[in-house]
Structures are given as C-alpha cells and as structure tokens.
Design an enzyme around this catalytic site. Structure first.
Site, PDB file in Angstrom:
ATOM      1  N   ASP A 140       0.866  -1.167   0.000  1.00 27.54           N
ATOM      2  CA  ASP A 140       0.000   0.000   0.000  1.00 27.54           C
ATOM      3  C   ASP A 140       0.912   1.230   0.000  1.00 27.54           C
ATOM      4  O   ASP A 140       2.097   1.126   0.327  1.00 27.54           O
ATOM      5  CB  ASP A 140      -0.855  -0.077   1.279  1.00 27.54           C
ATOM      6  CG  ASP A 140      -1.484   1.245   1.641  1.00 27.54           C
ATOM      7  OD1 ASP A 140      -2.211   1.797   0.795  1.00 27.54           O
ATOM      8  OD2 ASP A 140      -1.226   1.753   2.756  1.00 27.54           O
ATOM      9  N   ASP A 154      -2.019  -0.098   5.881  1.00 26.64           N
ATOM     10  CA  ASP A 154      -2.255   0.554   7.186  1.00 26.64           C
ATOM     11  C   ASP A 154      -3.700   0.901   7.456  1.00 26.64           C
ATOM     12  O   ASP A 154      -4.047   1.286   8.574  1.00 26.64           O
ATOM     13  CB  ASP A 154      -1.457   1.864   7.261  1.00 26.64           C
ATOM     14  CG  ASP A 154      -2.039   2.910   6.328  1.00 26.64           C
ATOM     15  OD1 ASP A 154      -2.216   2.602   5.133  1.00 26.64           O
ATOM     16  OD2 ASP A 154      -2.365   4.015   6.802  1.00 26.64           O
TER      17      ASP A 154
END
Ligand SMILES: O=P(O)(O)OC[C@H]1O[C@H](O[C@H]2O[C@H](CO)[C@@H](O)[C@H](O)[C@H]2O)[C@H](O)[C@@H](O)[C@@H]1O
Length: 268
Positions: free
Chosen positions: A20, A198
């Site tokens: 990510d 996250d």
C-alpha cells in the site's frame, strides 16, 4: 486480531510482494500532494522486485497516474483507485469506468454538498471520488452523512472510509480483488502473496492474502485481520532494508553453493 501480532519474519523463497502507499510506504501528510516515497526506499523496492522475479506491485487508493509519479524512476505493476485500475508487468492497463450519466450528477451533488463544509476537499479520480476532511475534522459527521445519502441513490457505488477521508468507489472494487487478479498472472502466479497496508481499505487485501496462505502485515495500531504488525512507516522502511539484505545474502550463498558444485563436478 488486535494483539496477537508481531514483527513479520525475514522471508525468502517463492513470494510476491504488494505494498500500500499512503501510511505504509509514505508518511501521512496534511495534504495528498505533500506525499513522497524516499529515494532509498524506492531503490530497495526495486531491488526486492529484482530478487523476486519482479513480483512486486503497489496497491493503492490513489490513481495509477499518481502512483506512476510517486514511484519514479521505477516502473512497478500498479493497482490504483483500490483496484478500479490495474497496470500489469507488461504495462497493459485495465480501467473500470462508470457512465457519465452517473459521474456528472454525482460530482455536482458532491460539490454542492461540501460547499458549506469549509476545509473539506473533493478529490476526483475518474470512476471514484474522495472527500478529504483532514483540514476540517469538525465536518467528519457531515461528510459521512453526505456520502451515505449519495450511496443510497447510486447502487453502482460503495463507500470506503479511510484516514480522514470517505471515498465513493465502484461497488465490488477492492484491494483484495486487485491482489487476487495479480496472483493469477505471471510473475505473481504460483507465489505466496505478502501484503503491507495501514488502513481500512487494506483489510480487503489482508483477507485475500490470508485465504491464499500468504503473509498479511498491518502497519500501525488498530484492529485488523492481518497476521503480523509493523508499528509505523519507519518500521516498514527498516523491515524492507533487512529483508533486502537477507535475500541478497541468501542469493549469494546459493550462487556460492552452485559454483562449488560446478567446480566439483568439473574436477571429477
Ligand atoms: O491506499 P493508499 O495508498 O493508502 O491511499 C489511500 C488514500 O491516500 C490519500 O489520502 C490519504 O493520504 C493523504 C496524504 O498523507 C492524507 O492527507 C489523507 O488524509 C489520507 O486520506 C489519497 O489522497 C487518496 O486518494 C487515497 O485513496
């Protein structure tokens, strides 16, 4: 899984890597345009890709166009807008679209809806929209209410909350599906996926990775479906550095062993 999480192992072997971007490879900043991936981190990502048959992709809520800029000078496979866009290892790009008859009125309604919410910003991404309230946290509730109302009118869209953001993205689009699609084609095919993320949008990715027997890594605090955790972006950088060192050492050891066998077989 809130607590049963520790630092992921230094792995080598048959793995495919998915990262990510915001909050994982780059610190969260006051504004999306402030974000960058440090040069040495990009270099390490590129080394990790080389060490793993180039099976490394960025999986983000950002558009591919933005990811391309942020990853320069390297060119990785990319999934943008939570998977609504995907560029494979050969540069072939697939992009999901929504009819203009949906997009135009929706953008109008979003602009109209945030007009009284000073500090709230609209990010347009083609087939998706993000309502950012980092500069105006007092409007969080109003932003959620606006998104919910619009989602109810547009069944083609789903809501994706994130860090000081609420996104409206095409229904059925999520990072888990994007990782799953990469995993069906070379150079990812046949490997175990490793995914670091996250935020809430990354939970879809963790679910897919867990199903495929891979390694899911949550960055930062909070409840998650991930199996492992790194405390923050700096810990991701450190883990990445150690991982690349580890894999390079393994590769050197393998090369030495092969050279040893070859010279032995020549001498027999
Ligand atoms: O999937 P990601 O790579 O984590 O992208 C998620 C969203 O990231 C960006 O917004 C977030 O980061 C900004 C910069 O740190 C921050 O200001 C904002 O509050 C965060 O929500 C990006 O603007 C979005 O398009 C992405 O979907």
């Amino acid at each position: 899984m809130e607590d049963a999480l520790s630092i992921p192992p230094l792995i080598s072997g048959n793995f495919a890597f998915f990262f990510d971007l915001d909050g994982t490879l780059a610190d969260i900043k006051p504004h999306p345009d402030d974000v960058f991936i440090p040069e040495d981190v990009l270099t390490r990502l590129s080394l990790l890709a080389e060490l793993n048959d180039r099976a490394l992709a960025l999986i983000s809520g950002r558009s591919i166009a933005e990811l391309e800029q942020l990853a320069k000078p390297y060119r990785f496979p990319l999934a943008g807008v939570h998977g609504a866009e995907r560029r494979d290892i050969n540069g072939r790009t697939e992009r999901m679209t929504l009819p203009e008859a949906v997009l135009q009125p929706l953008e109008r309604e979003l602009r109209h809806g945030i007009a009284p919410l000073t500090g709230v910003e609209l990010e347009t991404k083609g087939m998706a929209f993000a309502l950012h309230y980092r500069q105006a946290p007092q409007h969080e509730e109003a932003v959620f209410a606006l998104a919910k109302t619009l989602i109810a009118h547009y069944p083609q869209l789903a809501m994706q909350p994130g860090k000081c953001v609420v996104e409206l993205k095409p229904s059925g689009i999520h990072k888990g599906a994007a990782i799953g699609a990469f995993m069906q084609t070379p150079p990812f095919l046949g490997k175990k996926p490793v995914f670091l993320g996250d935020d809430l949008t990354d939970e879809h990715g963790f679910k897919t990775v867990n199903k495929l027997g891979g390694i899911s890594i949550k960055v930062g605090p909070g409840a998650t479906q991930a199996m492992w955790r790194l405390a923050g972006v700096n810990d991701v950088y450190q883990w990445l550095e150690k991982l690349v060192d580890h894999q390079q050492q393994e590769q050197r050891a393998l090369t030495n062993r092969r050279d040893g066998y070859e010279s032995l077989s020549r001498s027999i």
